[in-house]
Design an enzyme around this catalytic site. Sequence first.
Site, PDB file in Angstrom:
ATOM      1  N   ARG A  87       0.832  -1.199   0.000  1.00  0.00           N
ATOM      2  CA  ARG A  87       0.000   0.000   0.000  1.00  0.00           C
ATOM      3  C   ARG A  87       0.871   1.256   0.000  1.00  0.00           C
ATOM      4  NH1 ARG A  87      -5.079   1.916   3.740  1.00  0.00           N
ATOM      5  NH2 ARG A  87      -5.029   4.056   3.014  1.00  0.00           N
ATOM      6  N   ARG A  96      -6.624   1.812  -3.513  1.00  0.00           N
ATOM      7  CA  ARG A  96      -5.676   1.208  -2.587  1.00  0.00           C
ATOM      8  C   ARG A  96      -5.601  -0.306  -2.769  1.00  0.00           C
ATOM      9  NH1 ARG A  96      -8.165   3.707   2.058  1.00  0.00           N
ATOM     10  NH2 ARG A  96      -7.821   5.451   0.695  1.00  0.00           N
ATOM     11  N   ASP A  99      -6.933  -1.871   2.446  1.00  0.00           N
ATOM     12  CA  ASP A  99      -7.236  -0.985   3.558  1.00  0.00           C
ATOM     13  C   ASP A  99      -7.832  -1.875   4.657  1.00  0.00           C
ATOM     14  OD1 ASP A  99      -7.631   1.398   4.807  1.00  0.00           O
ATOM     15  OD2 ASP A  99      -9.605   1.751   3.939  1.00  0.00           O
ATOM     16  N   ASP A 101      -9.519  -1.475   8.357  1.00  0.00           N
ATOM     17  CA  ASP A 101     -10.004  -0.559   9.393  1.00  0.00           C
ATOM     18  C   ASP A 101     -10.478  -1.346  10.609  1.00  0.00           C
ATOM     19  OD1 ASP A 101      -9.733   1.826   7.989  1.00  0.00           O
ATOM     20  OD2 ASP A 101     -11.640   1.528   6.948  1.00  0.00           O
TER      21      ASP A 101
END
Length: 446
Positions: A87, A96, A99, A101
């Site tokens: 990334r 991207r 990712d 989260d």
Amino acid sequence: MKRTPAHAYLGFGSNLEERRENITNGLAMLRESGQVKIIKISSLYETEPMGYTRQGLFLNAVALVETDLSPQDLLSLCKSVEVQLGRKPTVRWGPRILDIDILMYFMESGDTLPSDSENVIQVELDTQALTLPHPRMWERGFVIIPLAEVSPNLLMADGRRIKSLIQDFRMWTGLRLFETGPWWQEVGVNCKGWQIMRFAEVESTNTIAVNLASFGAPEGTCIIAETQSAGRGRRGRLWHSPSGGLWLSILLRPKIQSPDVGWLSLIAGVAVSSAIRDTFQLPAVVKWPNDVLVSGKKVCGILPETRFIGDEMDFAVVGIGVNVAIDTSLLPRKVQETSATLVSPDHPFASEAREALTVSLLDNFSLLYRQFLSEGFSGILQEVKEYCDTLGREVIVSHLGMPVHGIAVDIDSDAGLIIRTESGEDIHVMSGEVSIRVPGAGYACE
Ligand code: BTN
């Protein structure tokens, strides 16, 4: 004393290069770190980008993980996995590789999952590096739908369960189910998922499933078709399967005896009814043994087919046809009189609703099926009775070629219907065409 591990929900997104592999590799790297145990993973969903829209479609998923790491250390691990997978810094909401989260983080005093436990503390944080729960998660269908799939009973701040959002069509805008089931195994999660095979048009999904079963396809194989040219109904009838419906067949290999086969139909009936209630808020009920009705009209038919080798079941294929959003004028006139569609085929979110129903149905089915395998019929009997609208009604059932008339009073341990005749005799009927008496009219048949 050792602290009980925390649970966290992680959201994954990728829209560059090999999106699926990026997510699979990210999950595998988290697992291989030895600091994160993956408990459950959602299906993969394909979603349209938000904010900066001139970029490719995303693949998204949500995982429930167990960890001894603090929220900050978990975040560091996630960020290091992102970097190891290549990334690079990009614009906010830009493209991207991967990712990850942290959506929510729970500390527990017991060893149950967040959705089940009352002794769970949800961690709230507001630092520059990390805000918990994730501040924008509730606006994002690509977070909510997979999260609801992983933990349907997760409580929201307003006291509702997250599964209630699955039926909110806005959550499905720009979202589509991409893949369920088998990709989990690539991550190394020991979790039996569905292996879904989708087709545009087939003769009959049951025929495909039976053929695949004969070639050794595993339990959990699930065939879904957009249309069927020769869909099969019970008693050799044709099952009309225009586009907009859900036509699917599930392959199972339970170690059960032949009298127990009736339970598979009832499990399917309850799974479909419950999914219809959740997705469409319609009062779906099971008509023993194989139909699902809404307001007295048939919206779903179930066709179980089995093969035994000696006394042992080799496989069962449970075919399920749901009139989700079909043009009923395409059905023969007689079928039109007794059938209904859940929503109009012109409904703007008809296909999203069908996806939601599919996910919910398969989820319900696997829960009930596993309960049946571990506890036997008594484990599911109560739920079946709650959904079975035939009980308490005056019925006529064709039994051994003869009509049996009486009140349907119960379901027996072989999934048979117990009918109490006028003379007070209880007759156990194993299968058959049920006609239900409608007050003031004759008998309403299928
Ligand atoms: C009935 O007669 O009510 C049973 C209908 C079952 C239809 C489903 S649609 C998917 C699967 N494939 C088939 O050919 N039949 C079942």
